[in-house]
Write an enzyme that holds these catalytic residues in place. Structure first.
Site, mmCIF file in Angstrom:
data_model
loop_
_atom_site.group_PDB
_atom_site.id
_atom_site.type_symbol
_atom_site.label_atom_id
_atom_site.label_comp_id
_atom_site.label_asym_id
_atom_site.label_seq_id
_atom_site.Cartn_x
_atom_site.Cartn_y
_atom_site.Cartn_z
ATOM 1 N N TYR A 24 0.857 -1.189 0.000
ATOM 2 C CA TYR A 24 0.000 0.000 0.000
ATOM 3 C C TYR A 24 0.894 1.241 0.000
ATOM 4 C CZ TYR A 24 -3.532 -3.416 1.205
ATOM 5 O OH TYR A 24 -4.368 -4.493 1.182
ATOM 6 N N ASN A 47 -12.596 -1.114 -4.200
ATOM 7 C CA ASN A 47 -12.430 -1.494 -5.592
ATOM 8 C C ASN A 47 -13.590 -2.356 -6.066
ATOM 9 O OD1 ASN A 47 -11.648 -2.701 -8.000
ATOM 10 N ND2 ASN A 47 -10.545 -4.274 -6.895
ATOM 11 N N CYS A 55 -6.186 -6.705 -7.129
ATOM 12 C CA CYS A 55 -5.997 -6.130 -5.800
ATOM 13 C C CYS A 55 -5.392 -7.159 -4.846
ATOM 14 C CB CYS A 55 -7.323 -5.616 -5.269
ATOM 15 S SG CYS A 55 -8.683 -6.755 -5.543
ATOM 16 N N HIS A 56 -5.406 -8.405 -5.259
ATOM 17 C CA HIS A 56 -4.834 -9.447 -4.389
ATOM 18 C C HIS A 56 -3.313 -9.390 -4.406
ATOM 19 C CE1 HIS A 56 -5.120 -11.179 -8.440
ATOM 20 N NE2 HIS A 56 -4.012 -11.800 -8.120
ATOM 21 N N GLU A 84 -0.357 -17.553 -9.036
ATOM 22 C CA GLU A 84 0.523 -16.738 -9.880
ATOM 23 C C GLU A 84 1.998 -17.005 -9.607
ATOM 24 O OE1 GLU A 84 -0.558 -12.697 -9.473
ATOM 25 O OE2 GLU A 84 -2.547 -12.981 -10.309
#
Length: 114
Positions: A24, A47, A55-56, A84
């Site tokens: 952040y 969001n 956003c993860h 990912e």
DNA sequence: CCAATGACTAATC
DNA sequence: CGATTAGCCATTG
């Protein structure tokens, strides 16, 4: 939809490459408000583009997962990160320093580099 | 405009 | 390392 600030936050998040994460604080700094980490967190939470914006990939500055509003919350967040290639152990990003993505990471082919 | 809130951060105990 | 406190900023009532 949302405010300018929020849109910027979501856009910044969209720049995060797959398999990487950011904090952040990085986003806040990228937006020119390094002290507005709280505001960034709030914006990310609002969001509306849940799956549209990764956003993860936004975690805490200490490498911990942080929070998440979608799915099972942090559990879903961790699962997606793992998908990912970002491993998470004990609620913390594995090899956080290497997975961390920083904005302005753009390599400017220095004209007289060197 | 004032008061409260929140997917945070850094420092202290 | 875990729990607490204070700081900080945009958004919302």
């Amino acid at each position: 939809m949302g405010t300018e600030f929020q849109r910027r936050v979501w856009e910044a998040i969209g720049l995060i490459p797959r398999g990487r994460v950011t904090t952040y604080g990085e986003i806040a700094r990228f937006l020119g408000r390094p002290r507005a980490v709280r505001a960034v967190g709030t914006a990310v939470g609002k969001n509306p583009y849940a799956p549209k914006v990764p956003c993860h990939r936004v975690v805490r500055s200490d490498g911990s997962i942080g929070n998440y509003s979608g799915g099972e919350g942090t559990t879903t967040k961790i699962a997606m990160l793992k998908e990912e290639g970002v491993e998470v152990s004990k609620g913390r990003i594995v090899d956080f320093a290497r997975k961390l993505y920083r904005f302005g990471n753009q390599q400017v082919t220095s004209p007289s580099g060197n």
